[in-house]
Design a protein around this motif. Structure first.
Motif, PDB file in Angstrom:
ATOM      1  N   VAL A   1      13.599  45.081 165.197  1.00  0.00           N
ATOM      2  CA  VAL A   1      13.102  43.340 165.935  1.00  0.00           C
ATOM      3  C   VAL A   1      14.631  42.864 165.726  1.00  0.00           C
ATOM      4  O   VAL A   1      14.548  42.125 166.609  1.00  0.00           O
ATOM      5  N   GLU A   2      15.430  42.519 164.868  1.00  0.00           N
ATOM      6  CA  GLU A   2      16.403  41.919 164.612  1.00  0.00           C
ATOM      7  C   GLU A   2      17.311  42.376 166.026  1.00  0.00           C
ATOM      8  O   GLU A   2      17.417  40.952 166.696  1.00  0.00           O
ATOM      9  N   GLN A   3      17.262  43.329 166.189  1.00  0.00           N
ATOM     10  CA  GLN A   3      18.075  43.123 167.651  1.00  0.00           C
ATOM     11  C   GLN A   3      17.332  43.140 169.082  1.00  0.00           C
ATOM     12  O   GLN A   3      17.905  42.973 169.985  1.00  0.00           O
ATOM     13  N   VAL A   4      16.072  43.250 168.690  1.00  0.00           N
ATOM     14  CA  VAL A   4      14.868  42.963 170.475  1.00  0.00           C
ATOM     15  C   VAL A   4      14.974  41.369 170.499  1.00  0.00           C
ATOM     16  O   VAL A   4      15.134  40.777 171.472  1.00  0.00           O
ATOM     17  N   ALA A   5      15.186  40.338 169.195  1.00  0.00           N
ATOM     18  CA  ALA A   5      15.041  39.700 169.305  1.00  0.00           C
ATOM     19  C   ALA A   5      16.540  38.644 169.482  1.00  0.00           C
ATOM     20  O   ALA A   5      16.975  37.568 169.983  1.00  0.00           O
ATOM     21  N   ASP A   6      17.619  39.564 169.504  1.00  0.00           N
ATOM     22  CA  ASP A   6      18.921  39.146 169.268  1.00  0.00           C
ATOM     23  C   ASP A   6      18.916  39.154 171.087  1.00  0.00           C
ATOM     24  O   ASP A   6      19.423  38.586 171.237  1.00  0.00           O
ATOM     25  N   LEU A   7      18.329  40.266 171.117  1.00  0.00           N
ATOM     26  CA  LEU A   7      18.835  40.424 172.963  1.00  0.00           C
ATOM     27  C   LEU A   7      18.023  39.269 173.763  1.00  0.00           C
ATOM     28  O   LEU A   7      18.036  39.012 174.616  1.00  0.00           O
ATOM     29  N   LEU A   8      16.845  39.017 173.095  1.00  0.00           N
ATOM     30  CA  LEU A   8      15.270  37.958 174.028  1.00  0.00           C
ATOM     31  C   LEU A   8      15.963  36.600 173.906  1.00  0.00           C
ATOM     32  O   LEU A   8      15.911  35.741 174.147  1.00  0.00           O
ATOM     33  N   GLY A   9      17.358  36.400 172.452  1.00  0.00           N
ATOM     34  CA  GLY A   9      17.719  35.011 172.461  1.00  0.00           C
ATOM     35  C   GLY A   9      16.329  34.387 171.382  1.00  0.00           C
ATOM     36  O   GLY A   9      16.298  33.068 171.383  1.00  0.00           O
ATOM     37  N   LEU A  10      15.806  35.189 170.257  1.00  0.00           N
ATOM     38  CA  LEU A  10      14.743  34.310 169.733  1.00  0.00           C
ATOM     39  C   LEU A  10      14.807  34.914 168.864  1.00  0.00           C
ATOM     40  O   LEU A  10      15.861  35.922 167.915  1.00  0.00           O
ATOM     41  N   SER A  11      14.019  33.970 167.257  1.00  0.00           N
ATOM     42  CA  SER A  11      14.379  33.861 166.412  1.00  0.00           C
ATOM     43  C   SER A  11      13.371  35.450 165.852  1.00  0.00           C
ATOM     44  O   SER A  11      12.247  36.122 167.131  1.00  0.00           O
ATOM     45  N   PRO A  12      13.510  37.027 165.093  1.00  0.00           N
ATOM     46  CA  PRO A  12      13.262  37.980 164.708  1.00  0.00           C
ATOM     47  C   PRO A  12      11.123  37.452 164.185  1.00  0.00           C
ATOM     48  O   PRO A  12      10.622  37.915 164.420  1.00  0.00           O
ATOM     49  N   GLU A  13      11.200  36.346 163.456  1.00  0.00           N
ATOM     50  CA  GLU A  13       9.676  35.584 163.326  1.00  0.00           C
ATOM     51  C   GLU A  13       9.285  35.286 164.151  1.00  0.00           C
ATOM     52  O   GLU A  13       7.542  36.361 164.463  1.00  0.00           O
ATOM     53  N   SER A  14       9.378  35.019 165.743  1.00  0.00           N
ATOM     54  CA  SER A  14       8.525  34.813 167.256  1.00  0.00           C
ATOM     55  C   SER A  14       8.801  36.178 167.428  1.00  0.00           C
ATOM     56  O   SER A  14       7.607  36.478 168.315  1.00  0.00           O
ATOM     57  N   VAL A  15       9.270  37.491 167.523  1.00  0.00           N
ATOM     58  CA  VAL A  15       9.525  38.969 167.906  1.00  0.00           C
ATOM     59  C   VAL A  15       8.141  39.780 167.242  1.00  0.00           C
ATOM     60  O   VAL A  15       7.316  40.056 167.939  1.00  0.00           O
ATOM     61  N   ASP A  16       8.435  39.194 166.036  1.00  0.00           N
ATOM     62  CA  ASP A  16       7.436  40.387 165.275  1.00  0.00           C
ATOM     63  C   ASP A  16       6.567  38.924 163.908  1.00  0.00           C
ATOM     64  O   ASP A  16       7.245  39.226 163.347  1.00  0.00           O
ATOM     65  N   PRO A  17       5.526  38.553 164.119  1.00  0.00           N
ATOM     66  CA  PRO A  17       5.040  37.691 163.375  1.00  0.00           C
ATOM     67  C   PRO A  17       5.279  38.509 161.396  1.00  0.00           C
ATOM     68  O   PRO A  17       5.192  37.823 161.097  1.00  0.00           O
ATOM     69  N   ARG A  18       4.889  39.389 161.779  1.00  0.00           N
ATOM     70  CA  ARG A  18       5.344  39.795 159.890  1.00  0.00           C
ATOM     71  C   ARG A  18       6.237  40.088 159.915  1.00  0.00           C
ATOM     72  O   ARG A  18       6.473  40.931 159.141  1.00  0.00           O
TER      73      ARG A  18
ATOM     74  N   ARG B   1       3.260  43.356 171.972  1.00  0.00           N
ATOM     75  CA  ARG B   1       3.045  41.642 172.384  1.00  0.00           C
ATOM     76  C   ARG B   1       4.200  41.709 173.629  1.00  0.00           C
ATOM     77  O   ARG B   1       4.123  40.281 174.028  1.00  0.00           O
ATOM     78  N   TRP B   2       5.504  42.612 174.300  1.00  0.00           N
ATOM     79  CA  TRP B   2       6.340  42.049 175.047  1.00  0.00           C
ATOM     80  C   TRP B   2       6.477  43.509 175.413  1.00  0.00           C
ATOM     81  O   TRP B   2       7.602  44.163 175.794  1.00  0.00           O
ATOM     82  N   PRO B   3       5.394  42.960 176.622  1.00  0.00           N
ATOM     83  CA  PRO B   3       5.576  44.923 177.781  1.00  0.00           C
ATOM     84  C   PRO B   3       7.262  44.635 177.800  1.00  0.00           C
ATOM     85  O   PRO B   3       7.922  45.520 178.876  1.00  0.00           O
ATOM     86  N   GLN B   4       8.330  43.348 178.648  1.00  0.00           N
ATOM     87  CA  GLN B   4       8.935  43.255 178.880  1.00  0.00           C
ATOM     88  C   GLN B   4      10.601  44.190 178.600  1.00  0.00           C
ATOM     89  O   GLN B   4      11.561  45.109 178.840  1.00  0.00           O
ATOM     90  N   LEU B   5       9.816  44.459 177.434  1.00  0.00           N
ATOM     91  CA  LEU B   5      10.999  45.574 176.276  1.00  0.00           C
ATOM     92  C   LEU B   5      10.503  46.906 177.036  1.00  0.00           C
ATOM     93  O   LEU B   5      11.397  47.828 176.856  1.00  0.00           O
ATOM     94  N   ALA B   6       9.783  47.526 178.235  1.00  0.00           N
ATOM     95  CA  ALA B   6       9.923  48.474 179.158  1.00  0.00           C
ATOM     96  C   ALA B   6      10.859  48.680 179.829  1.00  0.00           C
ATOM     97  O   ALA B   6      11.142  50.237 179.862  1.00  0.00           O
ATOM     98  N   ASP B   7      11.776  47.111 180.124  1.00  0.00           N
ATOM     99  CA  ASP B   7      12.869  47.474 180.620  1.00  0.00           C
ATOM    100  C   ASP B   7      14.003  47.858 179.691  1.00  0.00           C
ATOM    101  O   ASP B   7      15.254  48.137 180.543  1.00  0.00           O
ATOM    102  N   ILE B   8      14.542  47.465 178.426  1.00  0.00           N
ATOM    103  CA  ILE B   8      15.059  48.031 177.938  1.00  0.00           C
ATOM    104  C   ILE B   8      15.440  49.674 177.009  1.00  0.00           C
ATOM    105  O   ILE B   8      13.950  50.304 176.962  1.00  0.00           O
ATOM    106  N   ASP B   9      16.296  50.231 177.052  1.00  0.00           N
ATOM    107  CA  ASP B   9      16.852  51.442 176.922  1.00  0.00           C
ATOM    108  C   ASP B   9      17.226  52.083 175.459  1.00  0.00           C
ATOM    109  O   ASP B   9      18.129  50.788 174.385  1.00  0.00           O
ATOM    110  N   PHE B  10      16.302  52.599 174.605  1.00  0.00           N
ATOM    111  CA  PHE B  10      16.165  52.127 172.762  1.00  0.00           C
ATOM    112  C   PHE B  10      16.841  53.543 172.615  1.00  0.00           C
ATOM    113  O   PHE B  10      16.039  54.591 172.995  1.00  0.00           O
TER     114      PHE B  10
END
Length: 153
Positions: free
Chosen positions: A131-148, A57-66
């Motif tokens: 999901v919470e940490q990605v939402a924090d990085l992207l400045g979005l709500s967790p529900e918009s990062v993953d609808p579930r 859903r979010w191809p830009q996550l390939a640029d983030i190190d996990f």
């Protein structure tokens, strides 16, 4: 009794069989079977699966190190000199990108494992933290990062 028995030499002989004659013991499971994966490897696989699910859903996550770390650093929760200031141990963290270093999401293995009982529950909590940490990085709500997000499965 013509053949005298030779005294045993001082050097140990290599063991080729066990004392019952059934052969040496082998591994409990072959390396390709999940049973032989360590807890840390199994946890890393859960994080990787969660990231793959979000990358569709979010191809830009390939640029983030996990990253997976055992425990959070002591000074990371507002403490100084190796001392905790609050009672809540973080499950993960997000570090924004800096010069020459990509953004990072860190998941702390031991705090997540302590809060879960089984593999399914652990996988759900890992995904929630990612999901919470990605939402924090992207400045979005967790529900918009993953609808579930937040749904009881």
């Amino acid at each position: 009794m013509d053949d005298p028995v030779k005294p045993p030499s001082g050097e140990p002989r290599p063991r080729r069989r066990d004392r019952h004659g059934r052969g040496m013991r082998g591994p409990v499971a072959p390396p390709q079977v999940p049973l032989s994966a360590s807890r840390a490897e199994a946890f890393s696989d859960l994080v990787h699966d969660s990231v793959e699910r979000l990358e569709r859903r979010w191809p830009q996550l390939a640029d983030i190190d996990f990253l997976v770390l055992e425990v959070p650093p002591l000074g990371g929760a507002g403490g100084q000199d190796g001392e905790w200031r609050d009672e809540v141990v973080p499950l993960g963290g997000a570090i924004t990108a800096a010069e020459g270093r990509p953004a990072r999401v860190v998941i702390y293995r031991r705090p997540v494992e302590i809060r879960t009982k089984g593999r399914d529950e652990r996988a759900a909590l890992v995904h929630e933290v990612v999901v919470e940490q990605v939402a924090d990085l992207l400045g979005l709500s967790p529900e918009s990062v993953d609808p579930r997000y937040g749904d009881e499965d």
